[in-house]
Design a protein around this motif. Structure first.
Motif, short mmCIF file in Angstrom:
data_model
loop_
_atom_site.label_atom_id
_atom_site.label_comp_id
_atom_site.label_asym_id
_atom_site.label_seq_id
_atom_site.Cartn_x
_atom_site.Cartn_y
_atom_site.Cartn_z
N CYS A 136 0.51 -1.49 0.26
CA CYS A 136 0.53 0.23 -0.08
C CYS A 136 0.62 1.24 0.02
O CYS A 136 0.88 1.62 0.91
CB CYS A 136 -1.30 0.73 1.03
SG CYS A 136 -2.09 0.80 1.40
N ARG A 139 -8.85 -5.18 -2.60
CA ARG A 139 -10.14 -5.69 -2.16
C ARG A 139 -11.03 -6.21 -3.50
O ARG A 139 -11.87 -7.20 -3.23
CB ARG A 139 -11.06 -4.09 -2.00
CG ARG A 139 -11.74 -3.83 -1.66
CD ARG A 139 -12.42 -2.27 -1.29
NE ARG A 139 -11.60 -1.94 -0.07
CZ ARG A 139 -11.95 -1.64 0.73
NH1 ARG A 139 -13.38 -2.27 0.55
NH2 ARG A 139 -10.80 -1.36 1.38
N ASP A 199 0.42 4.40 -1.30
CA ASP A 199 -0.29 5.63 -1.06
C ASP A 199 -0.68 5.35 0.76
O ASP A 199 -1.81 6.27 0.71
CB ASP A 199 -0.87 5.52 -1.84
CG ASP A 199 -2.13 4.69 -1.62
OD1 ASP A 199 -1.67 3.42 -1.82
OD2 ASP A 199 -3.10 4.96 -2.63
N TRP A 200 0.13 4.82 1.38
CA TRP A 200 -0.59 4.58 2.23
C TRP A 200 -0.36 5.59 3.73
O TRP A 200 -2.00 6.27 4.19
CB TRP A 200 -0.55 3.38 3.40
CG TRP A 200 2.06 4.01 3.97
CD1 TRP A 200 2.79 3.77 3.11
CD2 TRP A 200 2.43 5.08 4.22
NE1 TRP A 200 4.03 4.05 3.87
CE2 TRP A 200 3.32 5.05 4.48
CE3 TRP A 200 1.44 5.69 5.68
CZ2 TRP A 200 4.23 5.65 5.80
CZ3 TRP A 200 2.11 5.85 6.91
CH2 TRP A 200 3.61 6.36 6.66
N ARG A 248 4.27 -2.73 3.69
CA ARG A 248 3.63 -1.73 3.05
C ARG A 248 3.89 -0.93 1.97
O ARG A 248 3.42 -0.34 0.88
CB ARG A 248 2.58 -1.11 3.96
CG ARG A 248 2.48 0.11 4.03
CD ARG A 248 2.33 1.18 5.38
NE ARG A 248 3.96 0.89 5.88
CZ ARG A 248 4.35 2.27 6.43
NH1 ARG A 248 3.36 2.37 7.53
NH2 ARG A 248 5.89 2.54 7.09
N ARG A 292 -3.61 8.08 2.46
CA ARG A 292 -4.92 7.09 2.54
C ARG A 292 -5.05 8.21 4.09
O ARG A 292 -6.91 7.65 4.40
CB ARG A 292 -4.87 6.15 2.31
CG ARG A 292 -4.85 5.17 1.11
CD ARG A 292 -4.74 3.69 1.08
NE ARG A 292 -4.91 3.20 -0.41
CZ ARG A 292 -5.83 2.73 -0.66
NH1 ARG A 292 -6.52 2.10 0.06
NH2 ARG A 292 -5.73 1.85 -1.99
N SER A 320 -9.27 4.07 3.13
CA SER A 320 -8.97 2.51 4.29
C SER A 320 -7.59 2.03 3.56
O SER A 320 -7.64 2.34 2.34
CB SER A 320 -9.81 1.38 2.98
OG SER A 320 -9.62 -0.28 3.56
N LEU A 321 -6.76 1.49 4.17
CA LEU A 321 -5.48 1.07 4.53
C LEU A 321 -5.41 0.09 3.44
O LEU A 321 -4.87 -0.85 3.30
CB LEU A 321 -5.05 0.86 5.76
CG LEU A 321 -4.56 2.21 6.10
CD1 LEU A 321 -3.69 1.54 7.57
CD2 LEU A 321 -3.69 3.21 5.02
N PRO A 366 -4.80 -2.80 0.30
CA PRO A 366 -5.30 -2.36 -1.31
C PRO A 366 -6.21 -2.44 -1.96
O PRO A 366 -6.63 -3.16 -1.84
CB PRO A 366 -3.78 -3.13 -1.22
CG PRO A 366 -2.95 -3.54 -0.35
CD PRO A 366 -4.37 -3.17 0.97
N ASP A 367 -6.03 -1.86 -3.17
CA ASP A 367 -7.14 -1.88 -4.52
C ASP A 367 -7.24 -3.60 -4.75
O ASP A 367 -8.44 -4.16 -5.08
CB ASP A 367 -6.72 -1.25 -4.48
CG ASP A 367 -6.99 0.21 -4.92
OD1 ASP A 367 -7.77 0.84 -3.92
OD2 ASP A 367 -7.03 1.37 -5.26
#
Length: 581
Positions: free
Chosen positions: A22, A41, A24-25, A259, A28, A34-35, A37-38
């Motif tokens: 993630c 999800r 771009d945490w 991450r 976000r 939400s943390l 990751p796309d």
């Protein structure tokens, strides 16, 4: 083939697929997104994820007036955990793609209550007969709280009262249909004995990590999970109020690596880290309540920023030590130095003056002259070595340290064993395999520096005059001239070196290698004022170790004499090698 099965197949074919990264945490967190990751999800079994969240949402808080449901009281971060935990199991094979979750969340964000709700949800989602689920607290008090929350959720719902049997004396909740059990335990070696858990939740790992054999216990718990392809481990913890060490540091560093996308291959862990970017932690931006929403996923529910701001002001008024402790627990600000009221003043500037590029190799290249300081005591002390060089270009002083320890140190200082293990892993501390290994390796390192032509002709190696005979003998045996070595008086006579070091740290003319070992030693140093002098001694530091720091002061004492290298420095050394070739 379903979504999860496809993910498993791709994971097997492409071990470097950054499914859990993630990058771009920070963005976000700033946007309260939400943390998860796309990529992860999109691969969830949405039906199972939604069913698990629906169960979680119906559970009730047992200790709040009106007993609101988790749908009303829980933060979305907790539903995220439930969503990915139960939406990543292949329905055909029951194999889980996501094996672990590491969540770093500040205090007062309902971690223990949320953890209890997650494990009750796991019981209801479970299909394995006689499965064992374990919720582990670091102390008896935390374990009792977790059990009261879990059992209270059962008692608050008529259906759950019928479905489950609660045994107060064993802190066990049993599913009458599947015979699966949720056990709430206190962390110790017995937690892992004979266990084959289908699900584990560890609450406050940073407290567990300070206990003996914590890493081994966690490793055994992981080993027990192998028997169940759908088994999971969830770690929910606050940042440590001391510099991270041991099992906590290892797990946190691993989660950060995933991450940030630095660790990809064979990863099955999802990091959910509610922490501010490192720059904000270092430059003091964390003190602005305008940024706090980034790390408070339960803001507006179990805690408010206004209430935290009032608590922060009270902590700040009590001094630096309490301010930093408060920040570590309530904002996940990582402590680099365990500051205290009788600390060495240089500690205030230590982190700022770290140079990540300074190593032994770069010190030998950058310095025009190098002196050494050594300090150690009995076999249950560290033997500390610090090299201080003067930069040929900037004239700033450059410091690099290393230490050695006999196995008895781990036996007698169990309270710092986890920290010591971390320093060994870093390469800054050597765990000796025989009684003279430390002496031999220190002497060999000094021979390397002297052979490079970087030491002055005399007074190049400063030692505590007490108990140095064996080290001098070893140095002479390896070819070091005895006139290189000189005793440096300790106690109040070392005050000048202490003051010099702190002043040069403050004005930026002293930099040091970025070593956790020295952060530990500097944080342990306590100052005792005697007249116009200051004492930083092993006695005032107590059981904690500061030998490499005293070695630094010994080297500073010698560098203050403005020495000159007799061998011409590294350039001359390389020229001599070339000529010989």
């Amino acid at each position: 083939m379903g979504f999860v099965a496809e993910a498993l197949a791709r994971r097997f074919a492409e071990p470097d697929w950054p499914l859990f990264a993630c990058p771009d945490w920070a963005e976000r967190l700033a946007q309260r997104r939400s943390l998860i990751p796309d990529a992860l999800r999109e691969l969830l079994d949405q039906k199972e994820a939604a069913r698990a969240v629906a169960i979680f949402n119906k559970l009730r808080l047992p200790d709040v007036p009106g007993q609101p449901t988790m749908a009303e009281a829980a933060g979305e971060w907790q539903r995220d955990i439930v969503r990915v935990l139960f939406g990543t199991i292949d329905p055909a094979t029951r194999v889980r793609i996501l094996r672990e979750i590491f969540a770093l969340v500040p205090k007062k964000n309902a971690k223990t209550t949320g953890g209890a709700a997650i494990m009750v949800t796991a019981l209801l989602m479970n299909e394995r007969p006689r499965a064992e689920f374990v919720l582990v607290g670091p102390t008896q008090e935390v374990a009792d709280t977790a059990f009261q929350q879990a059992s209270g959720m059962v008692e608050a719902d008529e259906f759950l009262r019928t479905r489950f049997h609660v045994a107060e004396h064993t802190k066990t909740i049993t599913d009458r249909l599947t015979k699966a059990r949720l056990k709430i335990k206190t962390f110790d070696m017995r937690v892992a004995t004979g266990s084959k858990p289908a699900g584990i939740l560890l609450d406050e790992l940073h407290l567990m990590a300070s206990m003996a054999d914590a890493g081994r216990v966690i490793g055994q718990l992981r080993g027990g999970m192998i028997a169940n392809p759908e088994a999971f481990m969830v770690i929910i913890t606050t940042q440590s109020d001391r510099p991270p060490a041991g099992a906590f540091k290892a797990e946190l560093d691993y989660a950060r690596g995933i991450r940030d996308g630095r660790i990809v291959a064979d990863v099955a862990t999802l990091p959910l880290l509610y922490e501010l970017p490192e720059k904000m932690q270092r430059d003091g931006s964390w003190r602005d309540p305008a940024h706090w929403h980034m790390v408070l996923p339960n803001a507006g529910l179990s805690i408010t920023i206004e209430r935290l701001a009032a608590e922060y002001r009270a902590a700040r008024d009590k001094g630096d030590e309490e301010e930093r402790r408060w920040a570590s627990q309530h904002l996940n600000v990582q402590i680099g130095l365990a500051l205290h009221t009788d600390r060495w003043i240089g500690a205030d500037y230590w982190e700022r003056q770290a140079d990540a590029g300074l190593t032994l190799a770069t010190l030998l290249v950058r310095a025009e002259v190098i002196v050494a300081g050594i300090d150690g005591g009995g076999l249950d002390d560290l033997l500390g070595l610090t090299l201080v060089g003067r930069c040929r270009d900037t004239k700033r002083w450059l410091a690099w340290s290393k230490a050695w320890a006999q196995p008895i140190v781990w036996e007698r200082r169990k309270e710092i064993a986890a920290e010591l293990d971390g320093f060994v892993e870093d390469g800054d501390l050597v765990r000796c395999e025989h009684p003279t290994q430390d002496l031999q390796e220190v002497a060999a390192l000094l021979v390397t520096v002297q052979a490079a032509g970087l030491m002055p002709e005399t007074n190049a190696i400063g030692l505590d005059p007490q108990g140095i005979g064996a080290l001098i003998d070893e140095c002479v045996q390896q070819g070091l001239p005895e006139e290189l070595m000189t005793s440096v008086s300790q106690g109040f006579r070392l005050s000048g070196a202490v003051w010099t070091a702190e002043r040069k740290l403050a004005d930026g003319t002293f930099v040091h290698a970025d070593q956790a070992l020295m952060v530990f030693c500097v944080g342990n140093a306590r100052v005792e004022q005697r007249g116009n002098a200051v004492l930083i001694t092993k006695q005032t530091a107590g059981k904690a170790k500061i030998d490499p720091l005293i070695a630094l002061f010994n080297a500073v004492f010698l560098m203050s004499r403005n020495p000159e290298a007799t061998g011409g420095g590294m350039d001359a050394f390389l020229n001599r090698l070339a000529a010989a070739a």
